[in-house]
Design a protein around this motif. Structure first.
Motif, PDB file in Angstrom:
ATOM      1  N   TYR A  86      -6.119  -0.832  -2.681  1.00  0.00           N
ATOM      2  CA  TYR A  86      -6.460   0.478  -2.126  1.00  0.00           C
ATOM      3  C   TYR A  86      -5.240   1.345  -1.836  1.00  0.00           C
ATOM      4  O   TYR A  86      -5.132   2.470  -2.310  1.00  0.00           O
ATOM      5  CB  TYR A  86      -7.278   0.297  -0.841  1.00  0.00           C
ATOM      6  CG  TYR A  86      -7.602   1.590  -0.141  1.00  0.00           C
ATOM      7  CD1 TYR A  86      -8.652   2.395  -0.583  1.00  0.00           C
ATOM      8  CD2 TYR A  86      -6.849   2.024   0.948  1.00  0.00           C
ATOM      9  CE1 TYR A  86      -8.951   3.595   0.044  1.00  0.00           C
ATOM     10  CE2 TYR A  86      -7.129   3.224   1.585  1.00  0.00           C
ATOM     11  CZ  TYR A  86      -8.182   4.008   1.132  1.00  0.00           C
ATOM     12  OH  TYR A  86      -8.463   5.195   1.753  1.00  0.00           O
ATOM     13  N   PHE A  87      -4.279   0.833  -1.045  1.00  0.00           N
ATOM     14  CA  PHE A  87      -3.194   1.683  -0.557  1.00  0.00           C
ATOM     15  C   PHE A  87      -2.217   2.061  -1.660  1.00  0.00           C
ATOM     16  O   PHE A  87      -1.756   3.197  -1.729  1.00  0.00           O
ATOM     17  CB  PHE A  87      -2.481   0.971   0.588  1.00  0.00           C
ATOM     18  CG  PHE A  87      -1.914   1.908   1.609  1.00  0.00           C
ATOM     19  CD1 PHE A  87      -2.738   2.803   2.275  1.00  0.00           C
ATOM     20  CD2 PHE A  87      -0.572   1.905   1.919  1.00  0.00           C
ATOM     21  CE1 PHE A  87      -2.228   3.682   3.222  1.00  0.00           C
ATOM     22  CE2 PHE A  87      -0.053   2.768   2.867  1.00  0.00           C
ATOM     23  CZ  PHE A  87      -0.881   3.650   3.519  1.00  0.00           C
ATOM     24  N   ARG A  88      -1.805   1.110  -2.456  1.00  0.00           N
ATOM     25  CA  ARG A  88      -1.010   1.308  -3.667  1.00  0.00           C
ATOM     26  C   ARG A  88       0.225   2.177  -3.458  1.00  0.00           C
ATOM     27  O   ARG A  88       1.101   1.864  -2.652  1.00  0.00           O
ATOM     28  CB  ARG A  88      -1.906   1.846  -4.777  1.00  0.00           C
ATOM     29  CG  ARG A  88      -3.015   0.877  -5.143  1.00  0.00           C
ATOM     30  CD  ARG A  88      -3.638   1.188  -6.457  1.00  0.00           C
ATOM     31  NE  ARG A  88      -4.278  -0.013  -6.984  1.00  0.00           N
ATOM     32  CZ  ARG A  88      -4.603  -0.186  -8.253  1.00  0.00           C
ATOM     33  NH1 ARG A  88      -4.333   0.764  -9.116  1.00  0.00           N
ATOM     34  NH2 ARG A  88      -5.160  -1.291  -8.647  1.00  0.00           N
ATOM     35  N   GLU A  89       0.316   3.292  -4.213  1.00  0.00           N
ATOM     36  CA  GLU A  89       1.533   4.109  -4.189  1.00  0.00           C
ATOM     37  C   GLU A  89       1.797   4.730  -2.821  1.00  0.00           C
ATOM     38  O   GLU A  89       2.915   5.158  -2.531  1.00  0.00           O
ATOM     39  CB  GLU A  89       1.462   5.217  -5.244  1.00  0.00           C
ATOM     40  CG  GLU A  89       0.407   6.277  -5.008  1.00  0.00           C
ATOM     41  CD  GLU A  89      -0.991   5.815  -5.342  1.00  0.00           C
ATOM     42  OE1 GLU A  89      -1.948   6.383  -4.790  1.00  0.00           O
ATOM     43  OE2 GLU A  89      -1.121   4.882  -6.178  1.00  0.00           O
ATOM     44  N   GLN A  90       0.801   4.762  -1.950  1.00  0.00           N
ATOM     45  CA  GLN A  90       1.020   5.331  -0.630  1.00  0.00           C
ATOM     46  C   GLN A  90       1.979   4.482   0.204  1.00  0.00           C
ATOM     47  O   GLN A  90       2.585   4.981   1.157  1.00  0.00           O
ATOM     48  CB  GLN A  90      -0.326   5.476   0.096  1.00  0.00           C
ATOM     49  CG  GLN A  90      -1.232   6.500  -0.572  1.00  0.00           C
ATOM     50  CD  GLN A  90      -2.452   6.799   0.263  1.00  0.00           C
ATOM     51  OE1 GLN A  90      -2.520   7.812   0.951  1.00  0.00           O
ATOM     52  NE2 GLN A  90      -3.421   5.902   0.206  1.00  0.00           N
ATOM     53  N   THR A  91       2.123   3.201  -0.152  1.00  0.00           N
ATOM     54  CA  THR A  91       3.117   2.374   0.518  1.00  0.00           C
ATOM     55  C   THR A  91       4.511   2.958   0.307  1.00  0.00           C
ATOM     56  O   THR A  91       5.333   2.994   1.231  1.00  0.00           O
ATOM     57  CB  THR A  91       3.062   0.937  -0.018  1.00  0.00           C
ATOM     58  OG1 THR A  91       1.770   0.390   0.241  1.00  0.00           O
ATOM     59  CG2 THR A  91       4.123   0.062   0.637  1.00  0.00           C
ATOM     60  N   CYS A  92       4.796   3.415  -0.915  1.00  0.00           N
ATOM     61  CA  CYS A  92       6.102   4.020  -1.217  1.00  0.00           C
ATOM     62  C   CYS A  92       6.246   5.399  -0.577  1.00  0.00           C
ATOM     63  O   CYS A  92       7.329   5.761  -0.115  1.00  0.00           O
ATOM     64  CB  CYS A  92       6.289   4.143  -2.726  1.00  0.00           C
ATOM     65  SG  CYS A  92       6.159   2.585  -3.633  1.00  0.00           S
ATOM     66  N   LEU A  93       5.145   6.153  -0.537  1.00  0.00           N
ATOM     67  CA  LEU A  93       5.231   7.536  -0.084  1.00  0.00           C
ATOM     68  C   LEU A  93       5.164   7.674   1.427  1.00  0.00           C
ATOM     69  O   LEU A  93       5.778   8.584   1.998  1.00  0.00           O
ATOM     70  CB  LEU A  93       4.086   8.355  -0.700  1.00  0.00           C
ATOM     71  CG  LEU A  93       3.947   8.312  -2.226  1.00  0.00           C
ATOM     72  CD1 LEU A  93       2.855   9.252  -2.691  1.00  0.00           C
ATOM     73  CD2 LEU A  93       5.265   8.666  -2.886  1.00  0.00           C
ATOM     74  N   ILE A  94       4.431   6.770   2.093  1.00  0.00           N
ATOM     75  CA  ILE A  94       4.181   6.933   3.526  1.00  0.00           C
ATOM     76  C   ILE A  94       4.893   5.875   4.362  1.00  0.00           C
ATOM     77  O   ILE A  94       5.528   6.182   5.371  1.00  0.00           O
ATOM     78  CB  ILE A  94       2.660   6.890   3.810  1.00  0.00           C
ATOM     79  CG1 ILE A  94       1.956   8.023   3.056  1.00  0.00           C
ATOM     80  CG2 ILE A  94       2.390   6.984   5.304  1.00  0.00           C
ATOM     81  CD1 ILE A  94       0.451   7.981   3.173  1.00  0.00           C
ATOM     82  N   VAL A  95       4.792   4.607   3.938  1.00  0.00           N
ATOM     83  CA  VAL A  95       5.282   3.509   4.765  1.00  0.00           C
ATOM     84  C   VAL A  95       6.773   3.278   4.576  1.00  0.00           C
ATOM     85  O   VAL A  95       7.526   3.189   5.553  1.00  0.00           O
ATOM     86  CB  VAL A  95       4.499   2.214   4.454  1.00  0.00           C
ATOM     87  CG1 VAL A  95       5.039   1.053   5.276  1.00  0.00           C
ATOM     88  CG2 VAL A  95       3.011   2.424   4.722  1.00  0.00           C
TER      89      VAL A  95
END
Length: 469
Positions: free
Chosen positions: A204-213
């Motif tokens: 689910y989270f995918r690329e948002q790990t790189c962008l947000i976390v």
């Protein structure tokens, strides 16, 4: 004012699902080799032994850290600091020279997402186009996608067990797998939680790990300069953009505005907008653009590894503050680590005073000193250590008046373990000068280890002929 604020956010605030179109070019093939090699290292490392020890083991119960066959103990704070600091400065140096090469080539998030989970996901969905079509129709729980979610769960379970092996070792892991979870509830809970995190991340989270976390993208502003190598769009050559048509302006740039670079980007950005925090330097846009350039008869390299100054036509400067400072600091850290390792003894010895008081007077009048010996066996096998005390007898004190009581001598210690034992030194009161007497406590083993500590025994004050330091 309209327009998308974030690559993963639609204008109405809903999640924009990014399904990057694969671009199987030269850079993709290089990254795939790197990715599979790193996966092999991760999955095989817990099973590989160097000098009888795992390649990597963070043994928390025993407070030991093994790396490359060398075991760091709780007393190795300095060594551990050198290792961690060297790793951090090494990443800073790579970033200063090659931009976010770590993110695009070696980060576990990128490696597993782009070369394991996403390819399997596309296979279940029926390909790139079918994945996008299912998203548009809201088909999240078709039989194909349910099968994909189950496969992702099994893969996450395997990753979680492998990750646990880095903390407990494969032998312990195998024993736990063959017994009821009730026998090891903490380890079982760890696997359950970590499996859920991995599954949620890559499903689910995918690329948002790189962008947000991950903060790495935000750090790049401080870690790179205009001379750092990055994945860059050559705006000098590419602008102005114009579609490839029969009436195309001959003065237009080489970019035909096909958006192939955008469609293949795993974080959903447009590389033509310049250096961006969301760019992980995965080189997918390079492969996509080179393929288009070959089809329209233009030179490749419109998007390429370059630098901001390089695109602007400025000369390359190899010697810069970052390229001098980072290697210098890294060399100092590695030199310190090598020096500390070279001169590190095979055992750690600490001599401590007794817990019940500085000294005691026995029934025969002699003075008793309790000395605690704390010893750590750093060798890879069990060892027996011999303890001796020198400097007790002299012209004023006869050997018959001196006694050294060591309950366990030699002291046997399991590999990597720490033990504390006590010895008792009995001397007549006249052996002490101004309430003290210096002796030498020596610990040795059959393989050549020998360490001597000068220790001060305490006793009553008074004129006498005692030992001096």
């Amino acid at each position: 004012m309209g327009g998308r604020v974030l690559p993963t956010l639609n204008e109405d605030g809903t999640r924009r699902w990014i399904r990057p179109k694969p671009s199987h070019g030269a850079w993709w093939h290089r990254r795939r080799v790197m990715a599979y090699a790193l996966m092999a290292v991760f999955f095989l490392a817990p099973h590989i032994r160097i000098f009888g020890k795992p390649v990597f083991l963070m043994d928390l119960p025993r407070r030991q850290f093994t790396l490359g066959g060398f075991t760091f103990l709780p007393t190795d704070t300095l060594l551990f600091m050198f290792v961690l600091a060297s790793g951090v400065v090494g990443i800073f140096l790579v970033t200063a020279l090659f931009g976010r090469a770590w993110c695009g080539w070696a980060c576990p998030q990128t490696v597993y997402l782009e070369f394991l989970f996403r390819p399997i996901g596309r296979w279940f969905d029926g390909g790139y186009s079918a994945s996008r079509t299912a998203d548009k129709k809201g088909q999240w729980f078709t039989p194909r996608r349910i099968g994909k979610y189950i496969t992702f769960f099994l893969m996450s379970l395997f990753v979680a067990h492998t990750f646990l092996a880095f903390f407990v070792g494969t032998d312990q892991l195998y024993r736990w797998m063959l017994h009821s979870p009730a026998d090891h509830p903490t380890a079982f809970a760890f696997v359950v939680v970590f499996t859920g995190i991995v599954w949620f991340n890559f499903t689910y989270f995918r690329e948002q790990t790189c962008l947000i976390v991950c903060p790495y993208g935000r750090w790049q502003a401080a870690l790179i300069d205009r001379q750092s190598t990055i994945v860059a769009y050559d705006y000098v050559r590419g602008e102005p953009r114009e579609h490839a048509t029969k009436t195309r302006d001959p003065n237009a740039g080489d970019c035909i505005d096909c958006n192939a670079c955008v469609q293949t980007c795993p974080t959903g950005i447009d590389i033509r907008n310049g250096l961006q925090m969301e760019c992980v330097h995965c080189t997918q846009c390079i492969d996509a653009c080179d393929d288009i350039m070959r089809k329209v008869g233009k030179p490749t390299g419109l998007i390429r590894y370059s630098s901001q100054d390089g695109i602007a036509g400025k000369p390359k400067q190899l010697v810069r503050l970052r390229t001098v400072l980072y290697p210098l600091v890294l060399a100092i850290l590695l030199g310190g680590l090598g020096f500390a390792l070279f001169f590190k003894e095979s055992a750690d010895l600490t001599v401590l005073r007794g817990l019940d008081g500085p000294f005691a007077t026995e029934s025969d009048g002699r003075i008793s000193n309790q000395v605690r010996i704390k010893l750590t066996n750093r060798r890879g096998d069990d060892m027996a250590y011999t303890i001796t005390v020198d400097g007790l007898a002299d012209a004023g004190v006869g050997t018959e008046e001196v006694a050294v009581v060591i309950p366990e001598n030699p002291l046997r210690i399991v590999a990597g373990e720490t033990r504390t034992t006590s010895l008792f030194v009995l001397l007549p009161p006249r052996a002490f000068v101004r309430g003290e007497r210096w002796v030498n406590i020596t610990v040795s083993d059959p393989r050549g280890y020998r360490e001597t500590v000068k220790y001060r025994l305490l006793g009553p004050s008074g004129p006498a002929t005692g030992g001096t330091p």
